[in-house]
Motif scaffolding. Structure first.
Motif, mmCIF file in Angstrom:
data_model
loop_
_atom_site.group_PDB
_atom_site.id
_atom_site.type_symbol
_atom_site.label_atom_id
_atom_site.label_comp_id
_atom_site.label_asym_id
_atom_site.label_seq_id
_atom_site.Cartn_x
_atom_site.Cartn_y
_atom_site.Cartn_z
ATOM 1 N N GLU A 119 0.832 -1.206 0.000
ATOM 2 C CA GLU A 119 0.000 0.000 0.000
ATOM 3 C C GLU A 119 0.867 1.258 0.000
ATOM 4 O O GLU A 119 0.591 2.226 -0.720
ATOM 5 C CB GLU A 119 -0.926 -0.004 1.210
ATOM 6 C CG GLU A 119 -1.821 1.215 1.293
ATOM 7 C CD GLU A 119 -2.709 1.245 2.530
ATOM 8 O OE1 GLU A 119 -3.443 2.233 2.683
ATOM 9 O OE2 GLU A 119 -2.662 0.283 3.336
ATOM 10 N N GLY A 123 1.456 4.312 -2.910
ATOM 11 C CA GLY A 123 1.204 5.709 -2.594
ATOM 12 C C GLY A 123 2.440 6.577 -2.601
ATOM 13 O O GLY A 123 2.413 7.705 -2.104
ATOM 14 N N ASP A 317 -1.538 6.640 3.787
ATOM 15 C CA ASP A 317 -1.634 7.551 2.638
ATOM 16 C C ASP A 317 -1.069 8.911 3.024
ATOM 17 O O ASP A 317 -1.760 9.736 3.625
ATOM 18 C CB ASP A 317 -3.104 7.654 2.224
ATOM 19 C CG ASP A 317 -3.329 8.551 1.031
ATOM 20 O OD1 ASP A 317 -2.372 9.201 0.559
ATOM 21 O OD2 ASP A 317 -4.482 8.615 0.559
ATOM 22 N N TRP A 319 -0.231 11.391 1.079
ATOM 23 C CA TRP A 319 -0.818 12.516 0.342
ATOM 24 C C TRP A 319 -2.021 13.058 1.103
ATOM 25 O O TRP A 319 -2.227 14.271 1.195
ATOM 26 C CB TRP A 319 -1.187 12.090 -1.077
ATOM 27 C CG TRP A 319 0.019 11.696 -1.858
ATOM 28 C CD1 TRP A 319 0.419 10.433 -2.174
ATOM 29 C CD2 TRP A 319 1.041 12.569 -2.363
ATOM 30 N NE1 TRP A 319 1.613 10.465 -2.850
ATOM 31 C CE2 TRP A 319 2.009 11.758 -2.986
ATOM 32 C CE3 TRP A 319 1.221 13.956 -2.367
ATOM 33 C CZ2 TRP A 319 3.148 12.291 -3.603
ATOM 34 C CZ3 TRP A 319 2.351 14.488 -2.976
ATOM 35 C CH2 TRP A 319 3.300 13.664 -3.584
ATOM 36 N N ARG A 399 -3.161 9.794 -3.821
ATOM 37 C CA ARG A 399 -2.290 8.653 -4.108
ATOM 38 C C ARG A 399 -2.686 7.910 -5.379
ATOM 39 O O ARG A 399 -1.871 7.196 -5.954
ATOM 40 C CB ARG A 399 -2.249 7.701 -2.915
ATOM 41 C CG ARG A 399 -3.538 6.954 -2.625
ATOM 42 C CD ARG A 399 -3.322 5.991 -1.462
ATOM 43 N NE ARG A 399 -4.533 5.236 -1.165
ATOM 44 C CZ ARG A 399 -4.625 4.345 -0.183
ATOM 45 N NH1 ARG A 399 -3.576 4.110 0.589
ATOM 46 N NH2 ARG A 399 -5.748 3.693 0.034
#
Length: 439
Positions: A119, A123, A317, A319, A399
């Motif tokens: 993940e 991202g 995440d 972002w 992302r």
């Protein structure tokens, strides 16, 4: 003049190198040799100066340093959504700690870290500062994915599936560090969980080890008001004052959350040159509060960004963390200029790298540094027009726009596809543990 051979030339519409500050370069290229940045220069000059084994053209992209996730519990991705809409201590005591008591194991940590690492790479995160049990299993997962990481030697006073007491946690963590000491991507930090779960004796030993081994100290501090009230009752002082008097505060200390700070706390942290790992989404979701980021930055403190674990976020995440960090700072300070776009990106890159003692290697796109890179697509109609690249990164893109990622000049994500692990394997991992934890 004969062109200089390089391994890779990446040409991009925009490059934001982070250093120098507030700089955006248009139609530039990065030349990479032996995993390091050789040069950053205009595309036409790069084509004349270098003979590249491979050239990657990114005409509709913004290229940035790889992101640094300054606080994560990677294995907790297997508990994503297990217990939502609860305050911190109920979330821990009623859901997370019981689940860990039943399921925490090397297999749990390895699988959860694979899921989390995948993940993060998708991202644009190229470095993760992790804190969890069984760091050997985390190291194995991140090594397979090629993710750069600093793994916490977790210390806590009560027993778990991993260790019996603080001394046992330290012994096992230090043995894992020794086993991985020659790996170029896997590093270690001392990670006492929090002031309310670690004794003075253990803190004193951690301080000594940090100095002897030159390791960062990674710790939750002042996450909730209850934590501070409990410390005042038990120790007669606020947690940051206690850590300061025990010799823990310093340039190598990464204080996670730091939500409930008074003027004296900020002065202590600034005087000792500490770094804060700001986790805005987790703090909002657990209703812990909002850290006084503008005041911290104004005091000269470095502030990095962390996702926390997916069990409390529920995404890894950065972002989204950048976006929320900027907006929260504006809201709480009532200053629209607080944490502008370039500063938010610095928080997610160079500030995190400095906190980990890796600023000579990562965090910005300077010649000699490792080629840890993230490319963001800017050709989707719902994200256009684009007037200023940095603000576009923070306030428009997310992302989903990450297309390519390199670590040490090696591709980890290509056109949105992971190169080290398949979606089929990741889906199998997620479904297996969902069934186990549901039972």
């Amino acid at each position: 003049m004969t062109p200089t051979p390089v391994d890779l030339l990446i040409e991009a519409r925009y490059i934001i190198p982070v250093e120098p500050r507030d700089t955006t370069l248009e139609h530039h290229a990065i030349a990479i040799r032996n995993g390091r940045i050789e040069a950053l220069l205009p595309i036409e000059q790069a084509r004349n100066r270098f003979a590249a084994t491979e050239t990657v053209s990114l005409p509709d992209h913004i290229l940035t340093p790889g992101l640094v996730n300054l606080h994560c519990h990677a294995a907790m991705s297997l508990m994503r959504g297990l217990a939502d809409d609860l305050p911190l201590m109920r979330w821990l005591q009623e859901a997370i700690w019981p689940a860990e008591a039943r399921h925490a194991s090397p297999a749990f940590v390895r699988d959860g870290s694979l899921l989390a690492g995948a993940e993060m790479l998708r991202g644009g995160i190229t470095t993760c500062n992790d804190m969890y049990f069984f760091p050997q299993a985390t190291a194995e997962a991140f090594d397979r994915l090629g993710l750069r990481a600093v793994l916490g030697i977790t210390v806590i006073e009560f027993p778990s599936q991993y260790a019996s007491d603080a001394d046992d946690y330290l012994a096992k963590g230090l043995a894992t560090r020794e086993a991985w000491r020659d790996d170029p991507l896997i590093h270690f930090a001392l990670a006492p969980h929090a002031p309310y779960t670690v004794s003075d004796r253990s803190f004193e030993r951690i301080g000594t080890l940090a100095e002897e081994l030159e390791l960062p100290i990674h710790i939750h501090i002042h996450e909730t008001s209850d934590e501070i009230e409990a410390s005042l009752r038990e120790h007669g002082k606020r947690p940051i004052q206690r850590l300061d008097e025990l010799g823990l505060l310093g340039p190598n200390l990464i204080g996670v959350h730091a939500v409930h700070l008074d003027k004296g706390d900020i002065e202590r942290l600034a005087r000792q040159g500490c770094t804060i790992a700001h986790c805005p989404v987790s703090n909002m979701k657990l209703a812990s509060g909002s850290a006084p980021i503008k005041a911290l930055l104004d005091a000269g403190l470095a502030v990095g960004l962390g996702s926390d674990g997916a069990a409390s976020n529920n995404r890894l995440d950065l972002w989204r963390e950048m976006h929320h960090a900027s907006l929260l700072a504006k809201l709480t300070s009532q200053d629209a200029s607080a944490v502008p776009a370039h500063e938010a990106l610095r928080m997610a890159t160079l500030h995190g790298a400095r906190a980990l003692g890796l600023e000579a290697t990562i965090g910005s796109l300077l010649p000699g540094k490792a080629a840890d890179l993230c490319a963001m697509r800017i050709d989707a109609p719902d994200t256009l027009p684009l007037y200023e690249a940095a603000s576009h990164l923070i306030y428009v893109l997310g992302r989903h726009a990450v297309s390519d990622v390199w670590i040490n000049g090696q591709p980890r994500l290509r056109d949105g596809e992971l190169l080290q692990i398949s979606n089929t394997e990741l889906l199998s991992i997620a479904r297996l543990w969902q069934n186990k934890l549901r039972q």
